[in-house]
Design a protein around this motif. Structure first.
Motif, PDB file in Angstrom:
ATOM      1  N   THR A 157       0.807  -1.271  -0.013  1.00  0.00           N
ATOM      2  CA  THR A 157      -0.015   0.300   0.062  1.00  0.00           C
ATOM      3  C   THR A 157       0.826   1.221  -0.190  1.00  0.00           C
ATOM      4  O   THR A 157       0.367   2.276  -0.333  1.00  0.00           O
ATOM      5  CB  THR A 157      -0.829   0.088   1.284  1.00  0.00           C
ATOM      6  N   ALA A 158       1.978   1.118   0.330  1.00  0.00           N
ATOM      7  CA  ALA A 158       3.006   2.293   0.683  1.00  0.00           C
ATOM      8  C   ALA A 158       3.635   2.606  -0.680  1.00  0.00           C
ATOM      9  O   ALA A 158       4.256   3.699  -1.058  1.00  0.00           O
ATOM     10  CB  ALA A 158       4.042   2.207   1.884  1.00  0.00           C
ATOM     11  N   MET A 159       3.666   1.561  -1.811  1.00  0.00           N
ATOM     12  CA  MET A 159       4.438   1.848  -3.053  1.00  0.00           C
ATOM     13  C   MET A 159       3.639   1.029  -3.988  1.00  0.00           C
ATOM     14  O   MET A 159       4.051   0.074  -4.503  1.00  0.00           O
ATOM     15  CB  MET A 159       5.746   1.234  -2.896  1.00  0.00           C
ATOM     16  N   PRO A 160       2.348   1.670  -4.250  1.00  0.00           N
ATOM     17  CA  PRO A 160       1.325   0.960  -5.208  1.00  0.00           C
ATOM     18  C   PRO A 160       2.016   0.802  -6.627  1.00  0.00           C
ATOM     19  O   PRO A 160       1.653  -0.490  -7.290  1.00  0.00           O
ATOM     20  CB  PRO A 160       0.158   1.894  -5.261  1.00  0.00           C
ATOM     21  N   GLU A 161       2.751   1.685  -7.185  1.00  0.00           N
ATOM     22  CA  GLU A 161       3.167   1.428  -8.523  1.00  0.00           C
ATOM     23  C   GLU A 161       4.410   0.490  -8.547  1.00  0.00           C
ATOM     24  O   GLU A 161       4.554  -0.507  -9.450  1.00  0.00           O
ATOM     25  CB  GLU A 161       3.838   2.692  -9.082  1.00  0.00           C
ATOM     26  N   THR A 162       5.063   0.164  -7.447  1.00  0.00           N
ATOM     27  CA  THR A 162       5.754  -0.819  -7.481  1.00  0.00           C
ATOM     28  C   THR A 162       5.634  -2.127  -7.359  1.00  0.00           C
ATOM     29  O   THR A 162       5.846  -2.868  -8.033  1.00  0.00           O
ATOM     30  CB  THR A 162       6.954  -0.617  -6.007  1.00  0.00           C
ATOM     31  N   ASN A 163       4.324  -2.478  -6.555  1.00  0.00           N
ATOM     32  CA  ASN A 163       3.641  -3.511  -6.256  1.00  0.00           C
ATOM     33  C   ASN A 163       2.942  -3.632  -7.650  1.00  0.00           C
ATOM     34  O   ASN A 163       2.940  -4.883  -8.172  1.00  0.00           O
ATOM     35  CB  ASN A 163       2.607  -3.353  -5.340  1.00  0.00           C
ATOM     36  N   ARG A 164       2.484  -2.748  -8.373  1.00  0.00           N
ATOM     37  CA  ARG A 164       1.802  -3.042  -9.701  1.00  0.00           C
ATOM     38  C   ARG A 164       2.836  -3.723 -10.821  1.00  0.00           C
ATOM     39  O   ARG A 164       2.340  -4.630 -11.365  1.00  0.00           O
ATOM     40  CB  ARG A 164       1.048  -2.012 -10.227  1.00  0.00           C
ATOM     41  N   LEU A 165       3.775  -3.191 -10.850  1.00  0.00           N
ATOM     42  CA  LEU A 165       4.787  -3.425 -11.881  1.00  0.00           C
ATOM     43  C   LEU A 165       5.513  -4.829 -11.606  1.00  0.00           C
ATOM     44  O   LEU A 165       5.746  -5.415 -12.308  1.00  0.00           O
ATOM     45  CB  LEU A 165       5.700  -2.326 -11.996  1.00  0.00           C
ATOM     46  N   ILE A 166       5.679  -5.104 -10.169  1.00  0.00           N
ATOM     47  CA  ILE A 166       6.250  -6.554  -9.664  1.00  0.00           C
ATOM     48  C   ILE A 166       5.396  -7.424 -10.175  1.00  0.00           C
ATOM     49  O   ILE A 166       5.563  -8.602 -10.798  1.00  0.00           O
ATOM     50  CB  ILE A 166       6.470  -6.554  -8.399  1.00  0.00           C
TER      51      ILE A 166
END
Length: 315
Positions: A239-248
């Motif tokens: 939740t603190a880094m949504p773009e990171t999570n989405r790209l992973i």
């Protein structure tokens, strides 16, 4: 306390690699050194106090006095061995991104400790165990400082006698790719999102993947996608880094062994061949919503180094 004149004329250069920790399932245990380096030059001066020049990353942002993390690491090492720190001039050439999960604080600490080791040559002998203990005291955990010090893939653990490590050589087929965003992430914030306890089945899951990851990195790169699965930390921080999570998630759906690099927000892809890195970079360039810099890096096998600077007069 030793007298300052015993250090007169001493000068050293230090090189420290970037690092990526956790590697998916190996939370607070596994780390990998990457061939991107901060450089430091330290010279003893006649006057007390310190001067600090910072060039590159952090220029105009990080402290340039005694509160600078590199200076604090030098002072910590001198104090640990009952030595009075002399006056110093520091010049830092920084390349490792700050606040992106690539071990910049660990690199700063290791830079200072290695500089102190070089300046104390012939006065105090600092072996590998002492270096790791000093660095862990300052960093709080050894997963970044161990690969920064020793290079390669490191397993780090704590004992009643202090931190320990084992260095392993990585299979030549493993090709790291790091995606670095423009935004930063606080390690303290990332750690605060971790629960105090996790389900037993999640712990068992990560134990199996951590063991498999060692085999994948040193012997069987074709297992990297499965070996980098994790249930201990990345989902809690998503939740603190949504773009990171989405790209992973996107990268993993396409078969790439993608994980959060350290505390994030950078992304580490452990590719099994150079061509795979190019395809992954194209995918992120096409699908990302914000700018990400793709760094195709080698594994650093040497770790941090320190060398004396020979003056023109001495030469």
């Amino acid at each position: 306390m030793s007298e300052t004149p015993s250090f007169a004329g001493r000068a050293v250069t230090v090189q420290v690699p970037a690092t990526t920790a956790n590697l998916g399932p190996g939370f607070d245990t596994l780390g990998l050194a990457l061939a991107q380096y901060d450089h430091l030059e330290v010279r003893v001066r006649d006057e007390p106090g310190v001067t600090v020049e910072v060039h590159g990353v952090g220029e105009g942002e990080v402290p340039t006095d005694e509160t600078n993390l590199v200076v604090r690491a030098i002072a910590h090492t001198f104090a640990a061995y009952g030595q009075r720190m002399p006056g110093l001039n520091l010049i830092a050439q920084n390349v490792i991104p700050h606040g992106r999960g690539l071990g910049s604080s660990g690199a700063a600490i290791v830079s200072g400790i290695l500089a102190a080791k070089g300046l104390l040559e012939g006065i105090v002998d600092l072996d590998a165990e002492a270096l790791l203990a000093l660095a862990t005291e300052m960093e709080g955990h050894p997963d970044n400082v161990a690969p920064a010090l020793f290079g390669g893939l490191t397993i780090a653990w704590m004992t009643p006698e202090g931190p320990k490590h084992k260095k392993l050589m990585v299979h030549r087929g493993v090709k790291p790719l790091v995606f670095v965003p423009e935004h930063v992430m606080s390690t303290a914030l990332a750690r605060s999102l971790q629960p105090e306890s996790v389900p037993h089945e999640d712990a068992v899951f990560n134990l199996s993947r951590s063991a498999l990851l060692i085999a994948a990195l040193i012997q069987s790169p074709e297992l990297l996608l499965t070996a980098t699965e994790d249930k201990l930390h990345q989902s809690y921080r998503a939740t603190a880094m949504p773009e990171t999570n989405r790209l992973i998630s996107l990268l993993r759906e396409h078969g790439f062994a993608a994980v959060v690099s350290g505390a994030g927000p950078s992304i580490l892809v452990l590719a099994s061949d150079p061509g795979q890195r190019l395809v992954a970079a194209e995918l992120v360039a096409k699908e990302s919503e914000t700018p990400w810099r793709a760094l195709m890096l080698a594994v650093d096998f040497q770790g941090a180094t320190v060398a004396p600077i020979v003056s023109d007069a001495a030469a």
